[in-house]
Design a protein around this motif. Structure first.
Motif, PDB file in Angstrom:
ATOM      1  N   ASP A 105     -21.552  37.819 -37.575  1.00 54.13           N
ATOM      2  CA  ASP A 105     -22.232  37.195 -38.709  1.00 54.13           C
ATOM      3  C   ASP A 105     -21.200  36.966 -39.790  1.00 54.13           C
ATOM      4  O   ASP A 105     -20.393  37.846 -40.093  1.00 54.13           O
ATOM      5  CB  ASP A 105     -23.333  38.141 -39.226  1.00 54.13           C
ATOM      6  CG  ASP A 105     -24.303  37.416 -40.183  1.00 54.13           C
ATOM      7  OD1 ASP A 105     -23.911  36.393 -40.787  1.00 54.13           O
ATOM      8  OD2 ASP A 105     -25.445  37.878 -40.306  1.00 54.13           O
ATOM      9  N   VAL A 125     -21.801  42.481 -32.949  1.00 53.90           N
ATOM     10  CA  VAL A 125     -22.614  41.713 -33.889  1.00 53.90           C
ATOM     11  C   VAL A 125     -21.716  40.732 -34.633  1.00 53.90           C
ATOM     12  O   VAL A 125     -20.654  41.103 -35.137  1.00 53.90           O
ATOM     13  CB  VAL A 125     -23.408  42.654 -34.838  1.00 53.90           C
ATOM     14  CG1 VAL A 125     -22.517  43.604 -35.570  1.00 53.90           C
ATOM     15  CG2 VAL A 125     -24.252  41.874 -35.793  1.00 53.90           C
ATOM     16  N   CYS A 165     -24.936  41.127 -44.641  1.00 59.72           N
ATOM     17  CA  CYS A 165     -25.773  41.282 -43.450  1.00 59.72           C
ATOM     18  C   CYS A 165     -25.048  42.079 -42.387  1.00 59.72           C
ATOM     19  O   CYS A 165     -25.631  42.936 -41.714  1.00 59.72           O
ATOM     20  CB  CYS A 165     -26.134  39.927 -42.863  1.00 59.72           C
ATOM     21  SG  CYS A 165     -27.249  38.980 -43.893  1.00 59.72           S
ATOM     22  N   LEU A 166     -23.787  41.787 -42.255  1.00 58.74           N
ATOM     23  CA  LEU A 166     -23.000  42.465 -41.232  1.00 58.74           C
ATOM     24  C   LEU A 166     -22.972  43.965 -41.492  1.00 58.74           C
ATOM     25  O   LEU A 166     -23.118  44.784 -40.584  1.00 58.74           O
ATOM     26  CB  LEU A 166     -21.579  41.886 -41.246  1.00 58.74           C
ATOM     27  CG  LEU A 166     -20.768  41.968 -39.957  1.00 58.74           C
ATOM     28  CD1 LEU A 166     -21.491  41.284 -38.817  1.00 58.74           C
ATOM     29  CD2 LEU A 166     -19.407  41.316 -40.159  1.00 58.74           C
ATOM     30  N   LYS A 224     -18.346  44.982 -35.185  1.00 54.08           N
ATOM     31  CA  LYS A 224     -18.775  43.839 -35.976  1.00 54.08           C
ATOM     32  C   LYS A 224     -17.657  42.819 -36.090  1.00 54.08           C
ATOM     33  O   LYS A 224     -16.469  43.130 -35.976  1.00 54.08           O
ATOM     34  CB  LYS A 224     -19.278  44.260 -37.359  1.00 54.08           C
ATOM     35  CG  LYS A 224     -18.305  45.049 -38.158  1.00 54.08           C
ATOM     36  CD  LYS A 224     -18.915  45.389 -39.528  1.00 54.08           C
ATOM     37  CE  LYS A 224     -17.876  46.161 -40.331  1.00 54.08           C
ATOM     38  NZ  LYS A 224     -18.338  46.471 -41.661  1.00 54.08           N
ATOM     39  N   GLU A 247     -24.710  46.652 -39.057  1.00 49.74           N
ATOM     40  CA  GLU A 247     -23.887  47.681 -38.442  1.00 49.74           C
ATOM     41  C   GLU A 247     -24.503  49.054 -38.683  1.00 49.74           C
ATOM     42  O   GLU A 247     -24.600  49.876 -37.770  1.00 49.74           O
ATOM     43  CB  GLU A 247     -22.474  47.637 -39.024  1.00 49.74           C
ATOM     44  CG  GLU A 247     -21.530  48.577 -38.317  1.00 49.74           C
ATOM     45  CD  GLU A 247     -20.213  48.754 -39.054  1.00 49.74           C
ATOM     46  OE1 GLU A 247     -19.234  49.120 -38.378  1.00 49.74           O
ATOM     47  OE2 GLU A 247     -20.161  48.543 -40.273  1.00 49.74           O
ATOM     48  N   SER A 283     -25.869  37.523 -32.691  1.00 50.75           N
ATOM     49  CA  SER A 283     -25.116  36.536 -33.456  1.00 50.75           C
ATOM     50  C   SER A 283     -25.983  35.746 -34.413  1.00 50.75           C
ATOM     51  O   SER A 283     -27.140  35.429 -34.129  1.00 50.75           O
ATOM     52  CB  SER A 283     -24.426  35.585 -32.475  1.00 50.75           C
ATOM     53  OG  SER A 283     -23.859  34.495 -33.167  1.00 50.75           O
ATOM     54  N   ASP A 284     -25.386  35.413 -35.527  1.00 46.07           N
ATOM     55  CA  ASP A 284     -26.079  34.597 -36.504  1.00 46.07           C
ATOM     56  C   ASP A 284     -26.024  33.149 -36.026  1.00 46.07           C
ATOM     57  O   ASP A 284     -25.118  32.768 -35.276  1.00 46.07           O
ATOM     58  CB  ASP A 284     -25.366  34.739 -37.861  1.00 46.07           C
ATOM     59  CG  ASP A 284     -26.152  34.073 -38.972  1.00 46.07           C
ATOM     60  OD1 ASP A 284     -25.523  33.525 -39.885  1.00 46.07           O
ATOM     61  OD2 ASP A 284     -27.406  34.102 -38.923  1.00 46.07           O
ATOM     62  N   ASN A 287     -16.852  38.906 -38.048  1.00 45.59           N
ATOM     63  CA  ASN A 287     -17.404  37.909 -38.961  1.00 45.59           C
ATOM     64  C   ASN A 287     -17.051  36.481 -38.577  1.00 45.59           C
ATOM     65  O   ASN A 287     -17.413  35.545 -39.282  1.00 45.59           O
ATOM     66  CB  ASN A 287     -16.960  38.198 -40.403  1.00 45.59           C
ATOM     67  CG  ASN A 287     -15.458  38.059 -40.571  1.00 45.59           C
ATOM     68  OD1 ASN A 287     -14.731  37.920 -39.590  1.00 45.59           O
ATOM     69  ND2 ASN A 287     -14.991  38.118 -41.800  1.00 45.59           N
TER      70      ASN A 287
END
Lengths: 150, 675
Positions: B39, B37, B44-45, B61, B49, B84-85, B63
């Protein structure tokens, strides 16, 4: 036990946050994620939120000091802020963020500034309330089975 | 692997073993789904998670998009899905999405607080498999596994259909763009295959009975015959019936030819600039702007850089490759196609083999065959040119990719490849001793791109010019041939890259084919699948039998010095049809190649089967990549095993044309040629 009254108090406080529109269902999502492995998950997330979003608030403030306004940048910042806020269920803060973005899109500097002030107020109010809530939660003791605030 | 020789895939103990493991994992699916993931928002992360962990997924995760990309590159098969963001400071989420799609072919889910139609549409066009509006609820995450399954299923299908159009296109595209042939492909393939097998395969298998059905293995020779027939008739007029008549192969049915033709057409279309085949998978990649090489360039560059970074491609070569690929004049010739997952492809050992030998050979012009299909950075235009010549086998790209590793050597080759002279050589050279049937037709046209010639000349290896990336590949392909040079045996390796000394390095790839008796089998034919090779990493199941190929290579590697080359070659081969998915990462090194080989044909399994050290020569020479690697069933130690591949291939084949599976040729069926 003492906990019961405190728990009741906690529940009342919690309910009021929802009733008054400070929190929305996303907050419940966070609460549901809290478990024995992460007993303070909600508080940790909220703490992280305030720390991180504080930075964005600062950026916006600085951007609002520069004239003319860079609406695109402001919008981008607010988009970020909004995402964060919505993820913890900060309902009123999120609403102000949306309004701010609309003013950005319509290039309304005055509207942006006003909204931003309002946003900061809501942001601070929520923080106070949540801090009180968490403090009460800690005093009320660890969440026992089926004691999860709902 | 040939079905006859006991498809490696199917019978490989490894594969089955591998498969078993997969089965177990699949039983628990989606538990343990590996999610990455990305972000930039820490809040949010953290929430994501926790949510994903609650869903019992394995979460990583990140960033920053760059970090995520490098994580993915390092471990292509380490993740099943990426979330993904959209808005991130260091890289636009859509760009990341593109990269992932091209390089790793993983399902990507986009997220944003923005729910505007425009943004969501962007997600769709860039190939995101889903779009989540923030704030994300856990319910939305509970079902993300469906995207993984769906993708695998599609890949599997393609695979089975031995390069169905979609897969082929996708693979080609992917391979083109992502020459990196991420191991992910391999891994994904494997894992997906496993899972799929567990979940879907069983059904599919029964339905398609791919495993059991006799399949036509489009060996290199067979493919060459096919290509020759098509050329004789004219691509527009080539109808299955006439092709069949011209080929005059007993036992071949019109359906076999039809299906193979379909793939071939797709492959050609892809070469010529990215056929926007509706079925093409990665629309994002293939979209007109992206498809062709524009995005590729960036990707190539990216890949190149990555590759270079990985040491695969010397930075210099990267530049060269890139330039070559993109058709830009580059001072350095050595850009080994970074696009191709050179690591995978060439890594196997061949760097020294190939280039070292290759170089020697290259100069010999013998083996320049590498260019077979390695249109190193072939841009779509180039591809177009190549595509005549490169009829599918020479996915030179693969070769080029291999060069990557060999970059040092490749450079000269690569450059060579692009040069027309290579062309002539390739064609003529077929010194391998095999009448370069395919080569001639292929070589020539290919050379137009410069590289193509090299690549395809040999076995008619189509240079899967997949994408610009091919170009470098093609060059490398020549390199591949080189190694062959020293291996006199490569009868098949007539990659006449001789002219291009530089190519020699590339040829090693090709060369392998010949020498690599065992493993490369597949590669030979696959030359076209070079792309595949690149793609191998990326694409998994796509017809690429690459997986098998990989297996073969592994085996072959041992067998021949060329093997190293073969591996490359294999990778090249793999490329053939596997635009990247095929290689599924596994192939990376040898497997890719072998896979490619397989994939070329519909013989998903063929390649492996064939590996029994067959003389790649035959394979190579004829252009039909026979992935007859005799490699022990372990060709794919970790891959699905030839079995999987085979079954996948078979399935695909079955899917494509049930009738086609009648033939169990030993060569790998070139059906998987990424048309």
């Amino acid at each position: 036990m003492e906990r019961n009254p405190m728990r009741r108090q906690l529940q009342t406080l919690r309910k009021s946050l929802f009733d008054q529109g400070y929190l929305d269902d996303q907050f419940v999502q966070l609460e549901e994620l809290q478990d024995d492995a992460n007993p303070n998950f909600v508080e940790e997330v909220v703490t992280l939120y305030y720390r991180d979003s504080g930075r964005i608030i600062l950026n916006i403030e600085q951007a609002l000091e520069r004239k003319p306004f860079d609406f695109n940048k402001l919008d981008a910042y607010m988009h970020q802020f909004k995402g964060s806020s919505s993820s913890i269920g900060a309902k009123k803060v999120k609403a102000e963020s949306t309004l701010f973005r609309e003013y950005c899109r319509s290039r309304n500097g005055e509207g942006c500034m006003r909204t931003f002030q309002q946003l900061k107020k809501e942001y601070a109010t929520l923080r106070r309330k949540l801090e009180a809530y968490f403090q009460l939660a800690r005093q009320a003791g660890p969440v026992e089975t089926a004691c999860r605030p709902k | 692997m040939n079905s006859s020789s006991g498809k490696t895939y199917m019978s490989t103990s490894n594969s089955s073993a591998g498969w078993k493991a997969g089965d177990a994992a699949a039983d628990q699916f989606p538990v343990g789904l590996r999610v990455l993931v990305v972000d930039d928002d820490p809040t949010c992360l953290m929430i994501l998670e926790k949510m994903l962990r609650t869903c019992l997924y394995e979460v990583t995760k990140c960033n920053r998009a760059e970090t995520a990309l490098s994580m993915l590159r390092e471990n292509k098969s380490g993740f099943d899905v990426v979330i993904s963001d959209v808005h991130m400071p260091d890289m636009d989420g859509f760009k990341l999405l593109e990269h992932i799609g091209l390089e790793m072919d993983l399902p990507v889910i986009m997220m944003s607080a923005d729910d505007g139609k425009h943004v969501v549409m962007k997600g769709v066009t860039h190939g995101a498999c889903d779009y989540l509006i923030k704030p994300v609820r856990i319910e939305a995450l509970k079902n993300i596994w469906q995207h993984v399954v769906r993708k695998r299923k599609n890949e599997w299908k393609d695979f089975e259909q031995s390069g169905s159009v979609e897969e082929g296109d996708r693979q080609l595209k992917q391979s083109e763009e992502a020459d990196y042939s991420s191991s992910a492909n391999e891994g994904n393939w494997k894992s997906s295959k496993r899972r799929k097998d567990d979940e879907d395969e069983t059904d599919e298998r029964d339905d398609t009975s791919s495993l059991k059905k006799p399949r036509v293995v489009w060996s290199v020779e067979l493919h060459q015959q096919f290509v020759a027939a098509v050329n004789q008739l004219g691509i527009d007029k080539a109808v299955p019936k006439k092709i069949l008549e011209l080929m005059n192969v007993p036992g071949l049915t019109r359906e076999n030819v039809a299906s193979h033709l379909q793939k071939y057409r797709l492959y050609l279309r892809r070469l010529s600039g990215v056929s926007q085949h509706p079925s093409s998978l990665n629309n994002s990649f293939m979209s007109p702007q992206e498809a062709t090489f524009g995005p590729l360039s960036s990707l190539n560059g990216l890949d190149l850089q990555t590759l270079a970074a990985t040491g695969q491609l010397p930075a210099q070569s990267l530049v060269t490759l890139q330039a070559a690929g993109l058709g830009r004049p580059t001072g350095k010739s050595g850009i080994p196609m970074p696009l191709v997952d050179q690591r995978n492809i060439f890594s196997f050992e061949n760097p020294k083999l190939r280039f070292g030998d290759g170089q020697q050979h290259v100069n010999n012009n013998k083996q320049m065959n590498l260019l077979h299909g390695i249109p190193t950075t072939m841009e779509p235009k180039q591809l177009a040119g190549l595509h005549h010549g490169a009829q599918s086998m020479g996915n030179m790209n693969m070769q080029v990719a291999s060069h990557g590793s060999q970059s040092s050597q490749n450079n000269p080759l690569l450059m060579q490849m692009a040069q027309p002279q290579v062309r002539g050589q390739m064609l003529n050279d077929t010194s391998l001793g095999h009448p370069p049937r395919l080569l001639s037709p292929m070589g020539q046209p290919i050379l137009s791109n410069g590289i193509a010639a090299n690549v395809s000349t040999r076995n008619g290896i189509q240079e899967n010019i997949r994408a610009p990336s091919y170009n470098p590949v093609s060059q490398t392909s020549s390199m591949l041939n080189f190694p062959m040079n020293h291996a006199p045996e490569l009868p098949g390796n007539s990659f006449p890259l001789g002219s291009t000394p530089g190519i020699s390095s590339l040829t090693p790839k090709v060369a392998f084919q010949e020498d690599v008796n065992s493993d490369i089998k597949g590669t030979v034919g696959f030359l076209p699948s070079y792309d595949i090779f690149n793609d191998l990493n990326q694409h998994k199941p796509q017809n690429w039998e690459l997986q098998n190929v990989g297996m073969t290579f592994d085996a072959s590697q041992h067998s021949n010095s060329l093997q190293g080359n073969l591996n490359h070659a294999h990778s090249v081969l793999v490329q053939q049809g596997f635009p990247s998915g095929q290689v599924n990462g596994q192939n990376r090194s040898a497997t890719v190649v072998s896979k490619a080989m397989f994939s070329s044909g519909d013989s998903t399994g063929h390649v492996n089967a064939q590996n029994g050290n067959q003389q790649l020569n035959s394979l190579l020479v004829d252009g039909t990549v026979r992935v007859k690697s005799e490699t022990p069933t372990n060709l794919y130690p970790d891959d699905f095993g030839q079995e999987d591949l085979m079954s996948a291939l078979l399935k695909q084949q079955d899917a494509i044309a049930p009738a086609e599976h009648e033939f169990d040729f030993d060569g790998y069926s070139l059906d998987n040629i990424p048309v």
